[in-house]
Every structure is written in structure tokens, then in C-alpha cells.
Design a protein around this motif. Sequence first.
Motif, PDB file in Angstrom:
ATOM      1  N   ALA A 247       0.860  -1.184   0.000  1.00 52.08           N
ATOM      2  CA  ALA A 247       0.000   0.000   0.000  1.00 52.08           C
ATOM      3  C   ALA A 247       0.896   1.234   0.000  1.00 52.08           C
ATOM      4  O   ALA A 247       2.016   1.194   0.505  1.00 52.08           O
ATOM      5  N   ARG A 248       0.386   2.286  -0.609  1.00 45.73           N
ATOM      6  CA  ARG A 248       1.113   3.558  -0.596  1.00 45.73           C
ATOM      7  C   ARG A 248       0.105   4.687  -0.422  1.00 45.73           C
ATOM      8  O   ARG A 248      -1.051   4.568  -0.829  1.00 45.73           O
ATOM      9  N   ALA A 249       0.576   5.763   0.164  1.00 48.34           N
ATOM     10  CA  ALA A 249      -0.280   6.934   0.367  1.00 48.34           C
ATOM     11  C   ALA A 249       0.544   8.198   0.140  1.00 48.34           C
ATOM     12  O   ALA A 249       1.699   8.271   0.558  1.00 48.34           O
ATOM     13  N   VAL A 250      -0.063   9.161  -0.543  1.00 47.60           N
ATOM     14  CA  VAL A 250       0.539  10.470  -0.755  1.00 47.60           C
ATOM     15  C   VAL A 250      -0.512  11.496  -0.331  1.00 47.60           C
ATOM     16  O   VAL A 250      -1.631  11.482  -0.836  1.00 47.60           O
TER      17      VAL A 250
ATOM     18  N   SER B   9      -3.372  12.055 -10.256  1.00 54.90           N
ATOM     19  CA  SER B   9      -2.097  11.431  -9.907  1.00 54.90           C
ATOM     20  C   SER B   9      -1.006  12.130 -10.690  1.00 54.90           C
ATOM     21  O   SER B   9      -0.705  11.763 -11.823  1.00 54.90           O
ATOM     22  N   ARG B  10      -0.432  13.140 -10.117  1.00 62.31           N
ATOM     23  CA  ARG B  10       0.631  13.885 -10.798  1.00 62.31           C
ATOM     24  C   ARG B  10       1.826  12.973 -11.040  1.00 62.31           C
ATOM     25  O   ARG B  10       2.332  12.354 -10.136  1.00 62.31           O
ATOM     26  N   GLY B  11       2.260  12.904 -12.305  1.00 58.89           N
ATOM     27  CA  GLY B  11       3.416  12.093 -12.642  1.00 58.89           C
ATOM     28  C   GLY B  11       3.114  10.618 -12.808  1.00 58.89           C
ATOM     29  O   GLY B  11       4.005   9.835 -13.099  1.00 58.89           O
ATOM     30  N   GLY B  12       1.870  10.200 -12.633  1.00 59.79           N
ATOM     31  CA  GLY B  12       1.519   8.792 -12.780  1.00 59.79           C
ATOM     32  C   GLY B  12       1.100   8.458 -14.199  1.00 59.79           C
ATOM     33  O   GLY B  12       0.913   9.337 -15.037  1.00 59.79           O
ATOM     34  N   LEU B  13       0.935   7.172 -14.465  1.00 58.40           N
ATOM     35  CA  LEU B  13       0.528   6.718 -15.795  1.00 58.40           C
ATOM     36  C   LEU B  13      -0.967   6.866 -16.027  1.00 58.40           C
ATOM     37  O   LEU B  13      -1.416   6.904 -17.168  1.00 58.40           O
TER      38      LEU B  13
ATOM     39  N   THR C 248      -4.161  24.280  -5.706  1.00 60.75           N
ATOM     40  CA  THR C 248      -3.753  23.252  -6.672  1.00 60.75           C
ATOM     41  C   THR C 248      -2.697  22.295  -6.116  1.00 60.75           C
ATOM     42  O   THR C 248      -2.499  21.213  -6.656  1.00 60.75           O
ATOM     43  N   ALA C 249      -2.046  22.664  -5.025  1.00 58.25           N
ATOM     44  CA  ALA C 249      -1.047  21.786  -4.409  1.00 58.25           C
ATOM     45  C   ALA C 249      -1.699  20.683  -3.580  1.00 58.25           C
ATOM     46  O   ALA C 249      -1.046  19.712  -3.216  1.00 58.25           O
TER      47      ALA C 249
END
Length: 186
Positions: free
Chosen positions: A14-17, A90-94, A26-27
Motif C-alpha cells: 500500500a502507498r499513500a501520498v 495522480s501527478r506524474g503517474g501513468l 492546486t497543491a
Amino acid sequence: EINVAVGERTTIGARAVHADAVVGNTARERLQSSYIRHEDRNGGIWEAEFARSENNQRVPDTAVRFSYGIRNEFGHLDFEVIHAGPEFVSRGGLALPGTTRSRLDYSYQIDNRTDFLLGVEYIRDQVSDNEQLLVDAVYAKQFKNNKEHTLVFSTTGNFFGKEQSSEFINELTLGSEVPNDQRTST
């Protein structure tokens, strides 16, 4: 991010941001995901992932990803499908918001002088009602003069699913009246 081996060939994680800026900034972004990764007896890697995001206005959405890949001395095969809801962040994700993306990469060494490669990608964007298909094929052969000669086949196809006809209605706001409404059709 945490992950745990639940067997010789299986891992879960699992991961969390969390970027906790003020609502509307926007941040601000939140993302939680869980995944499983399994190596089968043939050396293939299976992965599945489920993610939930929350945008800067606290609107939640989800995405899923499934992939398989295998490699050996003669080539490889990779397959992946990703689907994300229209509000997924998801910034930077696929995973791009509102898209379904399928990808296949294949390579095979026919013999010690000949290779074949194939790449296929299909993208469906539900937000803009757009579909795209990309296909690349490469056949490479080394001839006896030890110079590499490559024959390349490549094609790209696009399909835009939006209705391309339009109607314009003229409404008088200032000036003189225009006698006809406009129509276009393609």
C-alpha cells in the motif's frame, strides 16, 4: 509505502501520498493505493493495483491497473491495462483522468540474425470522447556482410468519436441583423 511478502513469489503493498494544502489550492492532492505482485512458475510477473484519489476540491475518484510481463532469452511480452475515472488525480503517474489505456509490447529473436518487435497501444479518453490506436512493427535482419539492414513497418491510426457537425444560432446583441444562421457539416 509499505509492502509485505506473503509467500515466496507474492507481495502485497500500500502507498499513500497526502499533500495537505487548503481546499481549492492546486497543491492539495491525496492518493491511496493497494497492490499485489505475483511471479508465476514460468517467471511471468502479474500485478494488480487499485487507487483512490481526492482532488483539490475534495472530489474522490478511482483507478485500476493490471499488468503481466515475461522475459526469456528469446524475447519478452508485456501487457498493461489502466483505467482512471474522470476526476482521478495522480501527478506524474501513468493513469490520466478519464482514460482507459491498453498497451502490448512483444519482441522475439527469430534466430541469431533476425528479430521481430511489435508495439500496440489503444487509448480511450471518455472526457473528450476520443480514441487512438498506435501500432509499430519492426522486422530486423543482419545479412552475411555483417551490416545491419532493418525493414521497419509502422502505422498510426486515430479515431475521433466526437460529432463534427455544428449549428450556430445568430442572436442580435448589437448592430444589424444577419439574415442566415450558420451550419457546418463534415
